[in-house]
Write a protein that holds these residues in place. Structure first.
Motif, mmCIF file in Angstrom:
data_model
loop_
_atom_site.group_PDB
_atom_site.id
_atom_site.type_symbol
_atom_site.label_atom_id
_atom_site.label_comp_id
_atom_site.label_asym_id
_atom_site.label_seq_id
_atom_site.Cartn_x
_atom_site.Cartn_y
_atom_site.Cartn_z
ATOM 1 N N UNK A 457 7.306 -5.075 40.991
ATOM 2 C CA UNK A 457 6.445 -4.223 41.908
ATOM 3 C C UNK A 457 5.266 -3.336 41.675
ATOM 4 N N UNK A 458 5.219 -2.208 41.275
ATOM 5 C CA UNK A 458 4.646 -0.952 40.819
ATOM 6 C C UNK A 458 4.543 -1.220 39.184
ATOM 7 N N UNK A 459 4.514 -2.297 38.166
ATOM 8 C CA UNK A 459 4.451 -2.356 36.732
ATOM 9 C C UNK A 459 4.845 -1.498 36.624
ATOM 10 N N UNK A 460 5.634 -1.217 35.988
ATOM 11 C CA UNK A 460 6.814 -0.433 35.123
ATOM 12 C C UNK A 460 7.155 -1.510 33.930
ATOM 13 N N UNK A 461 7.265 -1.232 32.871
ATOM 14 C CA UNK A 461 7.565 -1.685 31.611
ATOM 15 C C UNK A 461 9.224 -2.070 31.944
ATOM 16 N N UNK A 462 9.110 -3.555 31.608
ATOM 17 C CA UNK A 462 11.120 -3.166 32.329
ATOM 18 C C UNK A 462 12.029 -3.273 30.538
ATOM 19 N N UNK A 463 12.334 -2.138 30.605
ATOM 20 C CA UNK A 463 13.752 -1.301 29.671
ATOM 21 C C UNK A 463 14.675 -0.324 30.291
ATOM 22 N N UNK A 464 15.389 -0.787 29.281
ATOM 23 C CA UNK A 464 16.786 0.097 29.564
ATOM 24 C C UNK A 464 16.173 1.743 29.489
ATOM 25 N N UNK A 465 16.217 2.621 30.296
ATOM 26 C CA UNK A 465 16.308 3.702 30.356
ATOM 27 C C UNK A 465 16.267 4.295 32.392
ATOM 28 N N UNK A 466 16.590 5.240 32.126
ATOM 29 C CA UNK A 466 17.126 6.236 33.609
ATOM 30 C C UNK A 466 15.420 5.770 34.726
ATOM 31 N N UNK A 467 15.366 5.824 35.570
ATOM 32 C CA UNK A 467 14.074 5.595 36.104
ATOM 33 C C UNK A 467 14.482 6.365 37.438
ATOM 34 N N UNK A 468 13.381 7.748 37.061
ATOM 35 C CA UNK A 468 13.933 9.029 38.538
ATOM 36 C C UNK A 468 12.676 8.395 39.310
ATOM 37 N N UNK A 469 12.647 8.658 40.420
ATOM 38 C CA UNK A 469 12.422 8.714 41.499
ATOM 39 C C UNK A 469 11.534 9.927 42.741
ATOM 40 N N UNK A 470 10.737 9.271 43.188
ATOM 41 C CA UNK A 470 10.763 10.281 44.195
ATOM 42 C C UNK A 470 9.255 9.969 45.368
ATOM 43 N N UNK A 471 9.679 10.240 46.422
ATOM 44 C CA UNK A 471 9.322 9.790 47.817
ATOM 45 C C UNK A 471 9.603 11.253 48.592
ATOM 46 N N UNK A 472 8.489 11.853 48.700
ATOM 47 C CA UNK A 472 8.024 12.751 48.885
ATOM 48 C C UNK A 472 6.395 13.265 49.464
ATOM 49 N N UNK A 473 6.358 13.612 50.841
ATOM 50 C CA UNK A 473 4.451 13.998 50.773
ATOM 51 C C UNK A 473 4.242 15.575 49.820
ATOM 52 N N UNK A 474 2.959 15.953 48.883
ATOM 53 C CA UNK A 474 3.183 16.397 47.863
ATOM 54 C C UNK A 474 2.120 17.575 48.637
ATOM 55 N N UNK A 475 3.212 19.068 49.174
ATOM 56 C CA UNK A 475 2.765 19.705 49.443
ATOM 57 C C UNK A 475 3.458 20.549 48.831
ATOM 58 N N UNK A 476 2.916 22.099 48.731
ATOM 59 C CA UNK A 476 3.200 23.780 48.029
ATOM 60 C C UNK A 476 5.545 23.336 49.000
ATOM 61 N N UNK A 477 5.383 23.346 49.945
ATOM 62 C CA UNK A 477 6.630 23.333 50.181
ATOM 63 C C UNK A 477 7.777 22.085 50.003
ATOM 64 N N UNK A 478 7.054 21.229 49.733
ATOM 65 C CA UNK A 478 8.058 19.878 49.327
ATOM 66 C C UNK A 478 8.260 20.868 47.164
ATOM 67 N N UNK A 479 8.056 21.280 46.831
ATOM 68 C CA UNK A 479 7.867 22.040 44.842
ATOM 69 C C UNK A 479 7.150 20.891 44.331
ATOM 70 N N UNK A 480 5.616 21.075 44.821
ATOM 71 C CA UNK A 480 5.088 20.150 44.095
ATOM 72 C C UNK A 480 4.943 20.534 42.510
ATOM 73 N N UNK A 481 4.698 21.915 42.352
ATOM 74 C CA UNK A 481 4.624 22.400 40.919
ATOM 75 C C UNK A 481 6.146 21.937 40.056
ATOM 76 N N UNK A 482 6.834 22.095 40.490
ATOM 77 C CA UNK A 482 7.753 21.725 39.835
ATOM 78 C C UNK A 482 8.450 20.171 39.590
ATOM 79 N N UNK A 483 8.092 19.372 40.516
ATOM 80 C CA UNK A 483 7.561 18.329 40.730
ATOM 81 C C UNK A 483 6.562 17.627 39.695
#
Length: 662
Positions: A457-483
C-alpha cells in the motif's frame, strides 16, 4: 454466407452477438447485433415468472444474510459476555485478597462469615477492628450497627479478623466499611466494599445515567472525549442500566447517521426557544438541543474564539450545559447520575447544585471526568468542588496531576479509571480493512498477510525485516523528537518504518516533510511517511507492524497502544500516564504486571531522552531478530489481553454507586 448452430437458453429473450474473421472484428459500430428470440409463451407471463424467480432468489439471499448476521452478532455477544465475566472475576480476585466470605457466594436469608486480612487492607496494624454493614447499596432499611470483629484463632500479628451475621432475604448486595486503630477507616478508597448476594427476593435496580457532553463519536468527534462518551455509555448500558446522552445540535453533524432522528419537543429558556431532537447513536439514546440563539449553527464544534463572530466557546458550552439541566427538569427526568465531561460541560456541576437540586431535580448526584487538564482550569476546579466523584482517564495520570491547582483540594474524590477500546470496531478477526482476518491462534499468519499488504500500500520494499509503525499526531506532547530519533535508529538497525500522522502546526508539518524527503534520499523504499487521515491505512499499520512506537511526553491514557495489542503488535512506550498502566516491560515489569492480573506485554523506558528511547527500542529489535519463537508468543499474549471497556465499566458502576452516597 457463413452460419453456425446455437442452442438458445430456455429463458433467453434476445440473442446478442458480434462476428470476426481473419483478425477483423465487427460489433455493429459498438452497438452489437441483436435478434429477438421468438417464444411460445406470452411475454408478459414470461417476465412475471422472471421477476417472481428473482424475488424468491433475493428473499433467500436476504434470509441467508440475516441468518449469518444473527450468528455473527450472537458470537460477538458471547465474546463480550466472556470478556465481561473475566473482568468481573479479575476485580473480585483483587478484592478477595483483602476480604472474603464463607460461603464464597453468600445467599440471601442465610448466615455469612466475613473475614478481613488487615495486612492487605488500608488499615494500619490494629489490635481491634470494627465493621459497619448495610445492604443494597445502603438503600435497605436494615443497617447493622458498628460491631467489633474477632481475631481468627489460628493467626498472629495483624492477622485475620472475622464476624458472622444473618443476611436479609431481600438483600442483593452487602456494603462493608472497616475501622481500625487511630480512627482509621478502610472504605476501599471511597468506593466502599460491595459483595454480591445470591438468591435475593429483590434484584438490584438499574441506574439511570445522563451524560452531558459536547462530543460523541462518531457523529460529533474531535478527540478522545467523543470516543469515551460513546464507549463508556455503551458498556454501562450493556450491564442493564439506562443511559442517555445530551449533545448540542451542531449544524456539522450528518443526521442521516442518527437512527430514527426526529424532533420531539421544545422549551423556552435562556431568552430563546430550544428545540429538542432525538435518535440513536451506536444504540444509545441521544437528545440534541438546538437553541434559537444560533450558538451551534456556526459550522464547527470548537473554534468560535478565533472567528469573527460575537460568541466564545465558553459562552456556547456554558449555555448548553445549563440548557441540558433545564431539559431534564422540564421533561420530568430524575437521573441517578449526571455525568459531565471536561471544561466544556464542567459548569453543569455547579449549576445543578445551585439552580436545580432544590428546584425540581432533587435525586441526582454529579460525576465529572477530566479528559484534558490543559484547558479551562478554573471551570475544572469548580466542577471538582461541586461534583460528588471525579475521574480522569488512567490511574497513573491521576497520580501525576492530583497536586495540580484545580484538583489538589479535592483529591479525596478523585479517581483514575483507564479508558478502553471498542473491541467490535478494533477486531482483527472481522476487520474489512485487512487482507485476512485472524485471531491469537493464527496471529503469525494473519500479521504476515497484513505486513505484505501495508508494504504494498505505501510502497515499502518487500524484505524480511522488523516493521516499526507510528500512528500519531505530530505534536510535542506525542514526543516528536524521540520519534524522529527512533526512526533513524530503527533504519540503521535494518528495520523498516511506516508513519501515519499530521501536524496542526505548519512549521512542524514542514519539518516532517523535510524528514520524509531525507529518508527517501538515504533509505529509499525502507521508510514511508504518510501525512493524512486514513482510517483503512491505520488499521493496516496496527495489524502489519511488528512493533508500534509511542514515546509520548505525557499521555493521560492513550488508545494506540491498546489498539496495537488488540492486533498482536508489540508496543514500545515511554512510561507515563495510561501508557504505564497498560504496558508492562518484558524485562523488568513482571511483578507489577502480575499484581494487576496480566502478563508482560511490551518494551518501555522511563526518561524523556534519546538514551531511554534507545534502551527500549534496541531490546525490542534484538528480540525480533534473535528469538522469533519468543516474539511470536509475545504477539499472541498481547492479542489475548482484554483492554476493552468491560473492566473500566465495572469500576465506573462502583463509582456511580459511591457518588450516590454523597
Amino acid at each position: 454466407w457463413h452460419s453456425v448452430a446455437i442452442e438458445i437458453p430456455r429463458h433467453a429473450v434476445v440473442l446478442d452477438f458480434v462476428v470476426s474473421s481473419n483478425g477483423k472484428y465487427d460489433n455493429n459500430l459498438g452497438l452489437d447485433y441483436h435478434f429477438v428470440v421468438e417464444r411460445q409463451e406470452n411475454m408478459q407471463a414470461f417476465w412475471a415468472k422472471q421477476i417472481e424467480a428473482e424475488l424468491v432468489q433475493a428473499k433467500v439471499a436476504h434470509e441467508e444474510k440475516v441468518r449469518l448476521e444473527s450468528i455473527r452478532k450472537e458470537e460477538k455477544k458471547r465474546e463480550l459476555e466472556a470478556y465481561r465475566a473475566r473482568a468481573a472475576e479479575k476485580l473480585a480476585e483483587k478484592q478477595w485478597k483483602i476480604l472474603s466470605t464463607a460461603p464464597a457466594v453468600p445467599r440471601a436469608g442465610e448466615s455469612v462469615t466475613l473475614s478481613l486480612d488487615v495486612a492487605a487492607s488500608n488499615l494500619p496494624p490494629s489490635e481491634a477492628v470494627w465493621v459497619e454493614v448495610s445492604f443494597n447499596r445502603k438503600a435497605h432499611a436494615l443497617k447493622l450497627p458498628r460491631a467489633e470483629m474477632e481475631r481468627a484463632a489460628e493467626t498472629s500479628g495483624d492477622g485475620i479478623f472475622q464476624i458472622s451475621f444473618p443476611l436479609p432475604s431481600d438483600a442483593n448486595t452487602m456494603d462493608v466499611t472497616f475501622f481500625g486503630s487511630y480512627d482509621s477507616c478502610d472504605d476501599h478508597a471511597g468506593f466502599g466494599y460491595h459483595l454480591p448476594i445470591a438468591g435475593s427476593a429483590v434484584p438490584e435496580s438499574p441506574e439511570h445515567i445522563v451524560h452531558v457532553a459536547v462530543e460523541m463519536a462518531p457523529v460529533a468527534k474531535v478527540g478522545g472525549l467523543g470516543d469515551v462518551v460513546t464507549s463508556i455509555g455503551r458498556a454501562v448500558q450493556d450491564m442493564g442500566n439506562v443511559i442517555e446522552v445530551i449533545l448540542p445540535k451542531y449544524d456539522t453533524i450528518d443526521y442521516d447517521k442518527v437512527v430514527g432522528f426526529h424532533e420531539i419537543e421544545s422549551f423556552e429558556w435562556g431568552g430563546c426557544t430550544n428545540r429538542v431532537f432525538t435518535g440513536l447513536v451506536e444504540d444509545l439514546q441521544v437528545y440534541f438541543i438546538q437553541p434559537g440563539n444560533g450558538f451551534f449553527d456556526i459550522g464547527m464544534i470548537y473554534g468560535a474564539d478565533w472567528e469573527d463572530i460575537p460568541m466564545m466557546d465558553s459562552e456556547r458550552f456554558g449555555f448548553f450545559s445549563k440548557a441540558a439541566l433545564e431539559f431534564m427538569l422540564q421533561s420530568g427526568r430524575q437521573p441517578d447520575i449526571i455525568h459531565c465531561h471536561d471544561w466544556s460541560t464542567a459548569i453543569t456541576a455547579r449549576s445543578y447544585w445551585e439552580d436545580y437540586h432544590n428546584y425540581g431535580l432533587p435525586h441526582s448526584s454529579v460525576v465529572f471526568t477530566i479528559h484534558n487538564l490543559g484547558y479551562g482550569q478554573d471551570l475544572i476546579a469548580q466542577a471538582m468542588q461541586y461534583s460528588q466523584k471525579a475521574t480522569t482517564v488512567s490511574p497513573t495520570y491521576a497520580q501525576e496531576v492530583r497536586n495540580e491547582g484545580p484538583i489538589q483540594h479535592n483529591q479525596f474524590k478523585f479517581k483514575g479509571i483507564r479508558n478502553g477500546i471498542d473491541v467490535e470496531i478494533w477486531n482483527a478477526s472481522d476487520d474489512k480493512h485487512l487482507p485476512v482476518g485472524y485471531d491469537s491462534a493464527s496471529v503469525v499468519e494473519g500479521k504476515a498477510a497484513a505486513k505484505r499488504a501495508v508494504k504494498e500500500r505505501v510502497g515499502l520494499k518487500n524484505v524480511d525485516a522488523p516493521l516499526v509503525g507510528i500512528v500519531s499526531r505530530l505534536t510535542l506532547q506525542k514526543g516528536v523528537e524521540l520519534m524522529e530519533h527512533a526512526i533513524w535508529t530503527a533504519l540503521e538497525r535494518g528495520c523498516q518504518v511506516v508513519v501515519l500522522g499530521s501536524a496542526f502546526d505548519p512549521k512542524m508539518q514542514q519539518h516532517w516533510i523535510d524528514i520524509e524527503l531525507s529518508l527517501r534520499h538515504q533509505y529509499h523504499d525502507m521508510a514511508r511517511l504518510v501525512f493524512a487521515y486514513d482510517e483503512p491505512l491505520s488499521h493496516l499499520i496496527y495489524a502489519g507492524s511488528d512493533m508500534l512506537l509511542i514515546p509520548s511526553t505525557f499521555e493521560p491514557c492513550g488508545l494506540t497502544q491498546l489498539i496495537s495489542m488488540r492486533y498482536g503488535t508489540v508496543p514500545i512506550v515511554r512510561h507515563t500516564g495510561g501508557l504505564r498502566d497498560t504496558v508492562f516491560d518484558v524485562d523488568f515489569d513482571g511483578d507489577r504486571a502480575h499484581s494487576q492480573g496480566v502478563e508482560t506485554n511490551g518494551f518501555a523506558f522511563e526518561g524523556n531522552d534519546a538514551g531511554g528511547m534507545d534502551y527500549a527500542l534496541h531490546r525490542a529489535i534484538d528480540a525480533w531478530y534473535n528469538d522469533k519463537g519468543f516474539w511470536n508468543g509475545l504477539a499472541q499474549t498481547v492479542m489475548e489481553q482484554d483492554w476493552s471497556w468491560n473492566e473500566p465499566a465495572l469500576t465506573y458502576m462502583a463509582l456511580y454507586h459511591a457518588a450516590k452516597e454523597r
